[in-house]
Design an enzyme around this catalytic site. Sequence first.
Site, PDB file in Angstrom:
ATOM      1  N   ARG A  10     -21.632  -2.549   3.247  1.00 28.99           N
ATOM      2  CA  ARG A  10     -20.860  -3.797   3.349  1.00 28.99           C
ATOM      3  C   ARG A  10     -20.992  -4.429   4.736  1.00 28.99           C
ATOM      4  O   ARG A  10     -20.966  -3.751   5.748  1.00 28.99           O
ATOM      5  CB  ARG A  10     -19.386  -3.511   3.076  1.00 28.99           C
ATOM      6  CG  ARG A  10     -18.512  -4.756   3.266  1.00 28.99           C
ATOM      7  CD  ARG A  10     -17.219  -4.644   2.552  1.00 28.99           C
ATOM      8  NE  ARG A  10     -16.236  -3.860   3.291  1.00 28.99           N
ATOM      9  CZ  ARG A  10     -14.971  -3.727   2.891  1.00 28.99           C
ATOM     10  NH1 ARG A  10     -14.567  -4.280   1.772  1.00 28.99           N
ATOM     11  NH2 ARG A  10     -14.146  -3.004   3.601  1.00 28.99           N
ATOM     12  N   ARG A  20       0.815  -1.215   0.000  1.00 33.34           N
ATOM     13  CA  ARG A  20       0.000   0.000   0.000  1.00 33.34           C
ATOM     14  C   ARG A  20       0.844   1.258   0.000  1.00 33.34           C
ATOM     15  O   ARG A  20       0.298   2.360  -0.012  1.00 33.34           O
ATOM     16  CB  ARG A  20      -0.851   0.010   1.264  1.00 33.34           C
ATOM     17  CG  ARG A  20      -2.299  -0.401   1.082  1.00 33.34           C
ATOM     18  CD  ARG A  20      -2.879  -0.348   2.474  1.00 33.34           C
ATOM     19  NE  ARG A  20      -4.290  -0.246   2.578  1.00 33.34           N
ATOM     20  CZ  ARG A  20      -5.120  -1.286   2.615  1.00 33.34           C
ATOM     21  NH1 ARG A  20      -4.682  -2.490   2.425  1.00 33.34           N
ATOM     22  NH2 ARG A  20      -6.399  -1.090   2.825  1.00 33.34           N
ATOM     23  N   ARG A  58     -17.863  -3.711   9.827  1.00 32.70           N
ATOM     24  CA  ARG A  58     -16.541  -3.303  10.297  1.00 32.70           C
ATOM     25  C   ARG A  58     -16.590  -1.862  10.801  1.00 32.70           C
ATOM     26  O   ARG A  58     -17.233  -1.024  10.199  1.00 32.70           O
ATOM     27  CB  ARG A  58     -15.529  -3.428   9.152  1.00 32.70           C
ATOM     28  CG  ARG A  58     -15.040  -4.837   8.975  1.00 32.70           C
ATOM     29  CD  ARG A  58     -14.294  -5.024   7.686  1.00 32.70           C
ATOM     30  NE  ARG A  58     -13.354  -3.948   7.376  1.00 32.70           N
ATOM     31  CZ  ARG A  58     -12.600  -3.938   6.275  1.00 32.70           C
ATOM     32  NH1 ARG A  58     -12.682  -4.917   5.404  1.00 32.70           N
ATOM     33  NH2 ARG A  58     -11.782  -2.935   6.039  1.00 32.70           N
TER      34      ARG A  58
HETATM   35  P1  ADP Z   1      -9.818  -2.108   2.584  1.00 34.39           P
HETATM   36  O1  ADP Z   1      -8.978  -2.451   1.400  1.00 34.39           O
HETATM   37  O2  ADP Z   1     -11.238  -2.459   2.356  1.00 34.39           O
HETATM   38  O3  ADP Z   1      -9.570  -0.756   3.127  1.00 34.39           O
HETATM   39  P2  ADP Z   1      -8.283  -3.947   4.245  1.00 34.39           P
HETATM   40  O4  ADP Z   1      -8.937  -5.095   4.891  1.00 34.39           O
HETATM   41  O5  ADP Z   1      -7.340  -4.219   3.115  1.00 34.39           O
HETATM   42  O6  ADP Z   1      -9.462  -2.999   3.808  1.00 34.39           O
HETATM   43  O7  ADP Z   1      -7.483  -3.076   5.331  1.00 34.39           O
HETATM   44  C1  ADP Z   1      -8.074  -2.592   6.509  1.00 34.39           C
HETATM   45  C2  ADP Z   1      -7.095  -1.732   7.298  1.00 34.39           C
HETATM   46  O8  ADP Z   1      -5.935  -2.520   7.679  1.00 34.39           O
HETATM   47  C3  ADP Z   1      -6.495  -0.548   6.538  1.00 34.39           C
HETATM   48  O9  ADP Z   1      -7.351   0.574   6.570  1.00 34.39           O
HETATM   49  C4  ADP Z   1      -5.179  -0.336   7.301  1.00 34.39           C
HETATM   50  O10 ADP Z   1      -5.388   0.326   8.523  1.00 34.39           O
HETATM   51  C5  ADP Z   1      -4.726  -1.749   7.620  1.00 34.39           C
HETATM   52  N1  ADP Z   1      -3.864  -2.301   6.556  1.00 34.39           N
HETATM   53  C6  ADP Z   1      -4.141  -3.390   5.776  1.00 34.39           C
HETATM   54  N2  ADP Z   1      -3.152  -3.626   4.907  1.00 34.39           N
HETATM   55  C7  ADP Z   1      -2.214  -2.661   5.113  1.00 34.39           C
HETATM   56  C8  ADP Z   1      -0.962  -2.353   4.526  1.00 34.39           C
HETATM   57  N3  ADP Z   1      -0.454  -3.085   3.505  1.00 34.39           N
HETATM   58  N4  ADP Z   1      -0.278  -1.282   4.999  1.00 34.39           N
HETATM   59  C9  ADP Z   1      -0.754  -0.541   6.008  1.00 34.39           C
HETATM   60  N5  ADP Z   1      -1.936  -0.767   6.608  1.00 34.39           N
HETATM   61  C10 ADP Z   1      -2.665  -1.809   6.181  1.00 34.39           C
END
Ligand code: ADP
Length: 217
Positions: free
Chosen positions: A129, A90, A162
């Site tokens: 969702r 990300r 969530r």
């Molecule tokens: P979405 O893609 O629907 O936002 P995720 O389940 O992928 O949801 O992620 C939920 C939360 O988990 C993010 O908003 C962040 O706080 C954290 N998170 C997940 N993956 C990462 C990542 N690769 N880097 C930083 N934070 C992350």
Amino acid sequence: MKSLNLILIGPPGSGKGTQAELLREKNSFVHYSTGEVFRDHIRRKTPVGLQVERYVTSGGLVPDSVVLEVVNSFLAENAGKAILFDGFPRTIPQAEGLDKVLAENQLAVDMAVLVDLADDEVVKRLTARRQCRSCSKIYNLTFKPPKKGGVCDDCDGEIYQRKDDSENVIRDRLNTYHKQTEPVIGYYSTQGKLKRIDGALGRDRVYEEVTRLIGAA
Ligand code: ADP
């Protein structure tokens, strides 16, 4: 399936998680969602869970060092399999960290698939969702509600919303996405690895496109 490192990228709510679930069921991918991994740590109140909870519930990003630590320990066990990364990388440092650990295993990212969606559509989808607390299956009150109301069709687990799917947190997550994650799209585009799919096409058409792209990988 041969060793393949595939990345699904896109704004929250674009349908990445749903696609990843379909791909895992129909192909033999290992699905690795950092969001799911963090939610699981939070549920189990592990040291990682306690460390990341405030970021996850507020819609901010977990620090890169923590993310790379959990990914590296996952790859220590799974490198070389067909892996689908969902919600990771990300940030640019995460993308660089992934390249580094894959290179140590003589591997590389094969393809990054962007499932794109406009902000307003994201907000509409995410406020509707819901998810199963036990098996993580994803529902949507508008176009895919659970058949039996508050319980999961598959495992009878509790359906919940969530905390980070409330509108103001969604707006924050979108801001974070535009600022921190969009550069990652450029990173893979420069390497000629990026494929773009319109997330508004809906679940089945997006899946057709994804499988066509993977077939060509
Ligand atoms: P979405 O893609 O629907 O936002 P995720 O389940 O992928 O949801 O992620 C939920 C939360 O988990 C993010 O908003 C962040 O706080 C954290 N998170 C997940 N993956 C990462 C990542 N690769 N880097 C930083 N934070 C992350």
